[in-house]
Motif scaffolding. Structure first.
Motif, PDB file in Angstrom:
ATOM      1  N   SER A  92       0.828  -1.200   0.000  1.00  0.00           N
ATOM      2  CA  SER A  92       0.000   0.000   0.000  1.00  0.00           C
ATOM      3  C   SER A  92       0.867   1.257   0.000  1.00  0.00           C
ATOM      4  O   SER A  92       0.548   2.252  -0.675  1.00  0.00           O
ATOM      5  N   ALA A  93       1.962   1.222   0.760  1.00  0.00           N
ATOM      6  CA  ALA A  93       2.882   2.362   0.811  1.00  0.00           C
ATOM      7  C   ALA A  93       3.564   2.569  -0.536  1.00  0.00           C
ATOM      8  O   ALA A  93       3.716   3.708  -1.010  1.00  0.00           O
ATOM      9  N   PHE A  94       3.982   1.481  -1.169  1.00  0.00           N
ATOM     10  CA  PHE A  94       4.633   1.570  -2.473  1.00  0.00           C
ATOM     11  C   PHE A  94       3.711   2.201  -3.501  1.00  0.00           C
ATOM     12  O   PHE A  94       4.113   3.074  -4.276  1.00  0.00           O
ATOM     13  N   VAL A  95       2.463   1.771  -3.526  1.00  0.00           N
ATOM     14  CA  VAL A  95       1.521   2.222  -4.549  1.00  0.00           C
ATOM     15  C   VAL A  95       1.085   3.663  -4.331  1.00  0.00           C
ATOM     16  O   VAL A  95       0.887   4.417  -5.291  1.00  0.00           O
ATOM     17  N   THR A  96       0.951   4.088  -3.058  1.00  0.00           N
ATOM     18  CA  THR A  96       0.385   5.412  -2.783  1.00  0.00           C
ATOM     19  C   THR A  96       1.400   6.472  -2.393  1.00  0.00           C
ATOM     20  O   THR A  96       1.047   7.650  -2.289  1.00  0.00           O
ATOM     21  N   GLY A  97       2.648   6.085  -2.106  1.00  0.00           N
ATOM     22  CA  GLY A  97       3.644   7.063  -1.692  1.00  0.00           C
ATOM     23  C   GLY A  97       3.422   7.588  -0.293  1.00  0.00           C
ATOM     24  O   GLY A  97       3.894   8.669   0.056  1.00  0.00           O
ATOM     25  N   ARG A  98       2.756   6.806   0.527  1.00  0.00           N
ATOM     26  CA  ARG A  98       2.489   7.211   1.907  1.00  0.00           C
ATOM     27  C   ARG A  98       3.078   6.195   2.869  1.00  0.00           C
ATOM     28  O   ARG A  98       3.049   4.986   2.596  1.00  0.00           O
ATOM     29  N   ASN A  99       3.571   6.673   3.994  1.00  0.00           N
ATOM     30  CA  ASN A  99       3.959   5.754   5.037  1.00  0.00           C
ATOM     31  C   ASN A  99       2.749   4.882   5.383  1.00  0.00           C
ATOM     32  O   ASN A  99       1.615   5.369   5.348  1.00  0.00           O
ATOM     33  N   ALA A 395     -10.871  14.276  -0.403  1.00  0.00           N
ATOM     34  CA  ALA A 395     -11.528  13.321   0.487  1.00  0.00           C
ATOM     35  C   ALA A 395     -11.039  13.446   1.923  1.00  0.00           C
ATOM     36  O   ALA A 395     -11.449  12.661   2.781  1.00  0.00           O
ATOM     37  N   GLY A 396     -10.145  14.410   2.181  1.00  0.00           N
ATOM     38  CA  GLY A 396      -9.625  14.601   3.528  1.00  0.00           C
ATOM     39  C   GLY A 396      -8.598  13.575   3.948  1.00  0.00           C
ATOM     40  O   GLY A 396      -8.363  13.380   5.149  1.00  0.00           O
ATOM     41  N   LEU A 397      -7.948  12.930   2.990  1.00  0.00           N
ATOM     42  CA  LEU A 397      -6.943  11.904   3.279  1.00  0.00           C
ATOM     43  C   LEU A 397      -5.551  12.520   3.380  1.00  0.00           C
ATOM     44  O   LEU A 397      -5.286  13.600   2.849  1.00  0.00           O
ATOM     45  N   PRO A 398      -4.614  11.845   4.061  1.00  0.00           N
ATOM     46  CA  PRO A 398      -3.264  12.390   4.218  1.00  0.00           C
ATOM     47  C   PRO A 398      -2.558  12.596   2.882  1.00  0.00           C
ATOM     48  O   PRO A 398      -2.797  11.840   1.927  1.00  0.00           O
ATOM     49  N   PRO A 399      -1.699  13.589   2.810  1.00  0.00           N
ATOM     50  CA  PRO A 399      -0.947  13.826   1.574  1.00  0.00           C
ATOM     51  C   PRO A 399       0.165  12.795   1.392  1.00  0.00           C
ATOM     52  O   PRO A 399       0.446  11.996   2.286  1.00  0.00           O
ATOM     53  N   VAL A 400       0.798  12.840   0.243  1.00  0.00           N
ATOM     54  CA  VAL A 400       1.927  11.951  -0.061  1.00  0.00           C
ATOM     55  C   VAL A 400       3.087  12.267   0.874  1.00  0.00           C
ATOM     56  O   VAL A 400       3.431  13.431   1.094  1.00  0.00           O
ATOM     57  N   ASP A 401       3.718  11.217   1.432  1.00  0.00           N
ATOM     58  CA  ASP A 401       4.875  11.362   2.320  1.00  0.00           C
ATOM     59  C   ASP A 401       6.198  11.186   1.584  1.00  0.00           C
ATOM     60  O   ASP A 401       7.261  11.459   2.128  1.00  0.00           O
ATOM     61  N   SER A 402       6.141  10.678   0.386  1.00  0.00           N
ATOM     62  CA  SER A 402       7.308  10.185  -0.329  1.00  0.00           C
ATOM     63  C   SER A 402       8.333  11.288  -0.599  1.00  0.00           C
ATOM     64  O   SER A 402       7.980  12.446  -0.863  1.00  0.00           O
TER      65      SER A 402
END
Length: 554
Positions: A92-99, A395-402
């Motif tokens: 999931s982290a790989f695909v979305t760029g999020r921790n 959607a109020g979701l966290p931004p990319v962490d990458s």
């Protein structure tokens, strides 16, 4: 400006990274083909490159990975790539760029559903997050995914085709049988009987259903699943080369290996009959089998003229399972899959291919990197205009962490831009690791304290707590502090000697815990409920007994 030397101050370091990125973007005239291979449960000591570093003769005899050893020796070893300790959160982290704490922290069956909950009430990557294939497709890439998905499939909005992949061939859940493609005991059957799990693009791969005698004990005339995946990968490369186009290719290959059930081809297992312990023998066989398959795919890239402009990444989604039936070994790291000791979260990884700068070939990148950082790195080399995920923000979701690691990996700057890695359990962040190697762990973490070159063996039955119980809440009485650069086995707790480090890392851990995405899902159906669940009904009625999306069809 592009020739600035690395400054010492933190702010100047950030400025230099940004300047180096600007320079790299300005001078890179091609978009590389990006081929990513995500091996499943590949143990640290199950790579010959690492065995030679510790000069362990027993492992050198058992572990045969000459292709990956050679690729790493002529590429860049990513020595400090950190992942989640189990499969789906890492992917999931790989695909979305999020921790993982900002997207998905647990493995669950796809039939958990409660429509009254936010974010659709279903497990997996939220449909509102933009995936890496979508980003690269916006920059002109052809995209394909082969192998394991495990990112959720209850809704068709979670399927690979909705995530930016032009083509898909693989299984949707966490694991299946290598010979029958039925979901195994790790992936609960939703209909009271084994379901098939193999898809081709937007439909079940009905043409690949094996005859009823196929299985680990009856292999003649049957397709080994990783052979099917290799065939698809090779076909994707050949098809792309046949187009004779300048369009770049983004190909993700997620083999079944080396995840349980360990069911190697019989002739392959026979090569390792000198290993007495069954799971360790089977594990050695499937690792060697994947090494050979990777070698053939690399040969295809070279033969078809794509290698010189390819960036190849090979990694594991988590540490190897050293339980009796898991077969893996993470020597000399402590622990294994499922736990936040180094053996569970430090990944085998390297980059290779003609796109790797010549001056960097044969190097080792010791700087911190999270699996989420491939997102920004691929976007950087692929010419993606922006990392911002407008769909997720709405959607109020966290931004990319990458973070874009390419300036560091390409040699433009000397230090990794990542200062801190956050490692979570199934609920919230449990550990942080800083660029000096200090690792703070709170709560409980498990696995045997003693690591040997012959795990698993008959005496190693199950993990046990390696640390005393300690407080999960501030001030974390009894917390563990290690310097994993100097002590990769995490054998010496240095917390008492470094109260200042404990205090500093505690703040970082608390910040990470505060901003964790708290998601809720529907309950997991009981065995009785599963028999009449919407997922089961749709599987029977629409997909012919295959697993598949069901919310829109129930």
């Amino acid at each position: 400006m592009c020739g600035l030397q690395q400054p010492l101050g933190r702010r100047l370091l950030l400025l230099t990274v940004l300047l180096a990125q600007h320079c790299a973007d300005a001078t890179t005239s091609i978009q590389p083909h990006i081929v990513t291979i995500i091996l499943d449960d590949w143990g640290w000591a199950n790579w010959g490159y690492h065995d030679r570093l510790v000069n362990n003769q027993q492992l050198q005899k058992e572990v045969q990975t000459p292709v990956m050893d050679a690729l790493a020796q002529h590429g860049i070893v990513l020595d400090r790539l950190y992942v989640h300790n189990v499969c789906s959160p890492s992917r999931s982290a790989f695909v979305t760029g999020r921790n993982p704490r900002h997207v998905n922290l647990i493995n669950r069956p796809s039939d958990m559903y409660d429509p009254s909950l936010p974010l659709d009430g279903i497990w997996g990557v939220p449909a509102q997050m933009t995936g890496i294939a979508e980003k690269l497709k916006s920059a002109g890439y052809a995209t394909q995914h082969v192998g394991k998905w495990h990112l959720g499939y209850a809704s068709h909005h979670q399927m690979p085709s909705a995530r930016g992949y032009d083509r898909f061939f693989g299984y949707l859940g966490g694991g299946n049988d290598h010979w029958t493609y039925k979901i195994n005991k790790l992936s609960k059957g939703s209909c009271g009987r084994p379901s098939l799990d193999l898809w081709h693009n937007g439909a079940p791969a009905t043409d690949k259903v094996p005859h009823h005698t196929c299985g680990v004990a009856s292999q003649d005339g049957c397709w080994y699943e990783d052979a099917l995946f290799e065939q698809q990968v090779t076909g994707a490369i050949n098809d792309h080369a046949d187009l004779n186009t300048t369009q770049p290719l983004f190909l993700t290959w997620a083999p079944h290996a080396v995840h349980v059930p360990l069911q190697p081809i019989a002739a392959q297992e026979a090569k390792f009959d000198f290993i007495d312990f069954p799971s360790r023998r089977k594990y050695a066989a499937v690792v060697n089998d994947m090494d050979r398959r990777i070698g053939r795919v690399v040969s295809t890239l070279k033969r078809r003229g794509l290698w010189d402009t390819t960036l190849l990444v090979v990694m594991s989604d988590n540490g190897g399972p050293s339980l009796v039936d898991g077969g893996a070994n993470n020597y000399p790291l402590r622990g294994e899959k499922g736990f936040n000791s180094e053996g569970g979260v430090r990944s085998n990884a390297f980059m290779a291919g003609g796109f790797v700068p010549e001056a960097q070939r044969g190097s080792v990148a010791n700087g911190l990197m999270g699996i989420e950082d491939f997102y920004a790195t691929f976007c950087g080399v692929g010419g993606v205009v922006t990392l911002r995920d407008a769909k997720a923000a709405a959607a109020g979701l966290p931004p990319v962490d990458s973070l874009n690691m390419w300036p560091y990996l390409s040699g433009a700057v000397e230090m990794s831009p990542r200062d801190l890695v956050v490692v979570s359990d199934g609920h919230q962040p449990q550990a942080v690791i800083d660029r000096l190697g200090y690792k703070l762990i709170v709560g409980e973490t498990s696995s045997k304290g003693t690591t040997t070159s012959t795990l698993p063996n008959a005496s190693y039955v199950s993990p046990s707590f390696c640390f005393q119980r300690h407080d999960k809440h501030p001030p974390y009485a009894g917390a563990c502090l290690f310097n994993v650069f100097a002590d990769p086995s995490e054998s010496t707790n240095i917390a008492d000697a470094h109260p200042d480090v404990i205090q500093r890392l505690t703040k970082s851990l608390e910040e990470a815990q505060r901003d964790t995405l708290r998601r809720r899902y529907g309950p997991e159906p009981t065995a009785h409920q599963a028999l009449t669940s919407p997922a089961c009904r749709v599987s029977k009625r629409k997909w012919g007994g295959f697993e598949g999306p069901w919310i829109e069809f129930s």
